[in-house]
Design an enzyme around this catalytic site. Structure first.
Site, PDB file in Angstrom:
ATOM      1  N   LYS A 116       0.807  -1.218   0.000  1.00 30.28           N
ATOM      2  CA  LYS A 116       0.000   0.000   0.000  1.00 30.28           C
ATOM      3  C   LYS A 116       0.835   1.261   0.000  1.00 30.28           C
ATOM      4  CE  LYS A 116      -4.485  -0.756   1.739  1.00 30.28           C
ATOM      5  NZ  LYS A 116      -5.318  -1.644   1.991  1.00 30.28           N
ATOM      6  N   GLU A 200      -4.406   8.250   7.324  1.00 31.17           N
ATOM      7  CA  GLU A 200      -5.119   9.027   6.309  1.00 31.17           C
ATOM      8  C   GLU A 200      -6.262   9.792   6.925  1.00 31.17           C
ATOM      9  OE1 GLU A 200      -6.649   6.418   3.321  1.00 31.17           O
ATOM     10  OE2 GLU A 200      -4.735   6.227   2.291  1.00 31.17           O
ATOM     11  N   HIS A 235     -16.532  -5.614   3.073  1.00 31.99           N
ATOM     12  CA  HIS A 235     -15.557  -5.480   2.000  1.00 31.99           C
ATOM     13  C   HIS A 235     -15.729  -6.504   0.893  1.00 31.99           C
ATOM     14  CE1 HIS A 235     -13.815  -2.403   4.450  1.00 31.99           C
ATOM     15  NE2 HIS A 235     -13.821  -3.233   5.458  1.00 31.99           N
ATOM     16  N   ARG A 292      -5.254  -7.336 -12.396  1.00 28.97           N
ATOM     17  CA  ARG A 292      -5.852  -8.565 -12.953  1.00 28.97           C
ATOM     18  C   ARG A 292      -7.186  -8.199 -13.599  1.00 28.97           C
ATOM     19  NH1 ARG A 292      -7.227  -8.345  -7.432  1.00 28.97           N
ATOM     20  NH2 ARG A 292      -9.471  -7.938  -7.274  1.00 28.97           N
TER      21      ARG A 292
HETATM   22  C1  MV4 Z   1     -10.976   4.481   3.392  1.00 28.15           C
HETATM   23  C2  MV4 Z   1     -12.278   4.850   3.751  1.00 28.15           C
HETATM   24  C3  MV4 Z   1     -12.479   6.147   4.184  1.00 28.15           C
HETATM   25  N1  MV4 Z   1     -11.437   6.993   4.256  1.00 28.15           N
HETATM   26  N2  MV4 Z   1      -9.965   5.379   3.474  1.00 28.15           N
HETATM   27  C4  MV4 Z   1     -11.797  -0.170   2.919  1.00 28.15           C
HETATM   28  C5  MV4 Z   1     -10.985  -1.235   2.249  1.00 28.15           C
HETATM   29  C6  MV4 Z   1      -9.734  -0.576   1.829  1.00 28.15           C
HETATM   30  N3  MV4 Z   1      -9.248  -1.111   0.613  1.00 28.15           N
HETATM   31  C7  MV4 Z   1     -10.061   0.873   1.774  1.00 28.15           C
HETATM   32  N4  MV4 Z   1     -11.249   1.066   2.536  1.00 28.15           N
HETATM   33  C8  MV4 Z   1     -11.655   2.308   2.918  1.00 28.15           C
HETATM   34  N5  MV4 Z   1     -10.687   3.251   2.976  1.00 28.15           N
HETATM   35  C9  MV4 Z   1     -10.224   6.596   3.903  1.00 28.15           C
HETATM   36  N6  MV4 Z   1      -9.204   7.464   4.007  1.00 28.15           N
HETATM   37  C10 MV4 Z   1     -13.305   3.901   3.648  1.00 28.15           C
HETATM   38  C11 MV4 Z   1     -12.986   2.628   3.233  1.00 28.15           C
HETATM   39  C12 MV4 Z   1     -14.103   1.706   3.165  1.00 28.15           C
HETATM   40  C13 MV4 Z   1     -14.538   1.187   1.955  1.00 28.15           C
HETATM   41  C14 MV4 Z   1     -13.922   1.491   0.753  1.00 28.15           C
HETATM   42  C15 MV4 Z   1     -14.372   0.951  -0.424  1.00 28.15           C
HETATM   43  C16 MV4 Z   1     -15.464   0.118  -0.423  1.00 28.15           C
HETATM   44  C17 MV4 Z   1     -16.094  -0.225   0.748  1.00 28.15           C
HETATM   45  C18 MV4 Z   1     -15.640   0.303   1.944  1.00 28.15           C
HETATM   46  C19 MV4 Z   1     -16.303  -0.012   3.132  1.00 28.15           C
HETATM   47  C20 MV4 Z   1     -15.851   0.496   4.307  1.00 28.15           C
HETATM   48  C21 MV4 Z   1     -14.756   1.357   4.331  1.00 28.15           C
END
Ligand code: MV4
Length: 663
Positions: A116, A200, A235, A292
């Site tokens: 990441k 973040e 997720h 992918r």
């Molecule tokens: C975040 C966010 C809010 N703010 N980053 C969740 C999985 C990971 N790959 C990134 N994720 C998130 N990052 C910041 N700065 C909210 C999420 C998140 C989310 C993102 C995409 C799809 C579904 C989600 C469900 C909960 C939280």
């Protein structure tokens, strides 16, 4: 073009890839585990090789063996699908070492996106916007706390090596930071063996919008617009759509451009997806890049008219991209619903078992089903429990959504629990219809997504009672010769009860409520008594389909009987009833229960002795009651452990006749 490719995957994606390969005249080699001997992807392939036992580590992850099989079969390229070895740098390298083309990006690009913080660093240099935050090397707690304060609360602590939502902590205020950091690091260390984190700004209502990109080996790169995948649970994506609703042309172009920039920054080749968080104010931030073909690629295919697997094969073969950016455009709207074997009533616990009955909507230019299973197939514990992807298309979002609801209502699965009902609720949800989308969608609408089941009423009970009657009639007719005295041979129906009626109790399996029905035989119809009300009912049964006339109202129902349960699909609702029949317990009693006399009578003949092995439905003994002969049959395959009466004996109602042990 490659003459032959090996598909290093299983299930729907292996089948999906083979479909395009066949279209292009490319021969296909499948691989399979012991659990997948009879799987669809094995049947579809031109040739298929066994890898080993069911667990992925003994089969679909055996990189060396897979490369060996590719060489042995003469396949010149390997398509890894998604999951398994698709983002494994060593595998991609080993393919190239063995002169086999890995259908995917260069190993270096997979590597660059694996971490990441490293990915963020690359993207920052390429002017790809990142969520304001700190992703540097300094892991000192005080330093990180200072960074968090500078970013401004709420903040999100993310494990650098994390993924899929694991190793994340939302911190609302400075006073909770230290504790959250400690626990996040502890989880990161135990889950990923790496306790580094990044901080973040926490976006409270972001959407998950991802851009499909494609690059070739000649320096060309295009994007194929976006997908909105905001509707997720833990997720896991549930419903995806393209294009993203309420997206301005300007924002679309900007995000597309940035995604191409991201791909170029890592020397990308092939299909890739750049995931963004799209904030309420229209700002968007790089989240990660998937190197992918993704599960949800079909919605992009539906709105662009392009075959992304064909693009992958052409790019891997060294050709230029099939299209330039200006030649690509969006046509209509598409949704994908992921049909899973899981139980929404038990916190979406994955379900396993056999697809005893499977009816999918009819495929058309509007409805596409990508699947790797057929009726009679299994969903095992070893792999992802996805049954199918249901993809729909129409000229606009509302029409496409109506298509999705229609198609979901046509979907029938008996044999294991599925999320079909939940998907239907989602597709009909007000908020979803209005495209009130963000990553908290399911939480926000939770109450309306898990509504109570419809109650069992006279329609359902009439269907169940009529089905039970007609089914027995069909069964009896099928064995007419064996049982010439079958009560069904008389026009007036069952005569065991002197006034020609039959009592059946149905138990609703969801509420555990009992419903008593009495069926009276008439010349050309039945009278069904439910709660002191009488209903005139007739109908025709054709396998699973019952065309019923209930007091002049005519409708169709599908009934599937399995393990003493009736699964009833009726006017977009479904019900599960178990059957308790007076005098007919023999036909549907617990397979292990001892067999008892349905009425007082005389034993006419005994066909078995203790120790005999019998098949389900095999005649065990014949008794006579009220001048009618009745054959007692084995409820299942098993062994007769004792025969308690012999020819000529008088027996009481309910007397145990034979003890029996089901296999
Ligand atoms: C975040 C966010 C809010 N703010 N980053 C969740 C999985 C990971 N790959 C990134 N994720 C998130 N990052 C910041 N700065 C909210 C999420 C998140 C989310 C993102 C995409 C799809 C579904 C989600 C469900 C909960 C939280």
């Amino acid at each position: 073009m490659f003459e032959k490719i090996l598909i290093a995957n299983r299930g729907e994606i292996a089948c999906r890839i083979m479909k395009t390969a066949k279209k292009m005249g490319v021969q296909t080699v499948a691989i399979y585990s012991e659990a997948d001997r009879d799987a669809l992807h094995v049947k579809m392939a031109d040739e298929a090789f066994l890898l080993g036992p069911a667990p992925a580590k003994d089969s679909y992850l055996k990189a060396d063996l897979i490369i060996e099989l590719a060489k042995r079969s003469g396949a010149k390229a390997i398509h890894p699908g998604y999951g398994f070895l698709s983002e494994n740098t060593n595998f991609a390298n080993d393919c190239e070492q063995n002169n086999i083309k890995f259908i995917g990006p260069p190993a270096s690009a997979i590597d660059a996106m694996g971490s990441k913080s490293a990915a963020k660093e690359i993207m920052e240099k390429a002017n790809v916007p990142l969520v304001p935050g700190y992703h540097g090397d300094n892991q000192d707690a005080d330093y990180l706390s200072t960074q968090a304060f500078a970013i401004g609360y709420p903040v999100l602590i993310k494990a650098t090596a994390g993924g899929g939502g694991k190793g994340m902590r939302i911190v609302e205020d400075k006073k909770y930071f230290d504790e959250a950091l400690t626990s996040c690091k502890r989880e990161a260390l135990s889950s990923f063996g790496d306790d580094r984190v990044l901080i973040e700004k926490y976006l409270t209502k972001p959407r998950h919008v991802e851009i499909q990109v494609f690059a070739d080996s000649h320096g060309n790169a295009v994007h194929l617009f976006e997908r909105d995948c905001s509707v997720q649970r833990r997720h896991q994506k549930v419903i995806e759509e393209a294009p993203a609703p309420n997206m301005s042309e300007e924002l679309r172009n900007k995000m597309g451009e940035v995604a191409i920039q991201a791909a170029k920054a890592i020397g990308y080749e092939g299909a890739g997806t750049v995931e963004f968080l799209l904030d309420e104010d229209g700002s968007f931030y790089f989240m990660e890049m998937n190197t992918r073909l993704q599960v949800e690629h079909p919605v992009t295919e539906m709105i662009t008219g392009q075959d992304l697997v064909e693009w992958q094969l052409r790019v891997a073969n060294g050709e230029t991209l099939p299209c330039e950016q200006a030649q690509l455009s969006i046509n209509g709207h598409a949704f994908e619903a992921r049909v899973y074997a899981e139980d929404p009533d038990q916190d979406f616990l994955p379900a396993t078992g056999m697809l005893h009955h499977l009816k999918t909507p009819d495929p058309s230019s509007h409805v596409r089903i990508d699947t790797g299973v057929t009726e009679g197939g299994e969903v095992s514990v070893h792999y992802d429990p996805m049954i199918a992807k249901l993809i729909v298309w129409d000229t606009d979002r509302n029409k496409a959504l109506a298509r999705l609801r229609g198609a979901l209502h046509q979907y029938q699965v008996v044999g294991l629990k599925t999320n079909l009902k939940f998907l239907s609720q989602l597709a009909g949800n007000e908020g979803f219809i209005e495209a009130d989308l963000d990553t908290n969608f399911i939480k926000r609408y939770e109450n309306s997504l898990f509504t109570a089941r419809p109650s069992v009423d006279e329609r359902v009970l009439s269907v169940a009672a009529l089905y039970t009657m007609l089914q027995q009639k069909n069964n009896e007719h099928a064995s007419d010769q064996a049982d010439p005295f079958s009560p069904w041979d008389s026009v007036n129906g069952w005569r065991l009860n002197e006034d020609n009626h039959h009592d059946i109790t149905f138990v609703d399996q969801h509420s555990d409520t009992e419903f008593n029905t009495t069926v009276h035989f008439r010349n050309d119809h039945f009278l069904i008594e439910i709660d002191d009300q009488e209903f005139k009912v007739s109908g025709e049964l054709n396998e699973h389909n019952l065309y019923i006339d209930l007091e002049g109202a005519k409708f169709n129902a599908t009934i599937v009987s399995q393990d003493e349960e009736l699964h009833i699909f009726l006017q977009q609702q479904d019900f599960v009833l178990s059957v308790k029949q007076e005098g007919l317990e023999l036909l549907d009693s617990d397979a292990n229960a001892n067999l008892t006399a349905p009425m007082p009578g005389t034993i006419v003949s005994v066909a078995v002795s203790a120790g005999d092995t019998v098949e389900a439905g095999q005649a065990l003994l014949v008794m006579e009651a009220m001048k009618m002969e009745h054959t007692i049959k084995a409820p299942a395959k098993g062994v007769v452990t004792e025969v308690l009466y012999s020819e000529g004996d008088l027996v009481e109602d309910g007397a145990e006749l034979v003890s029996f042990e089901a296999e």
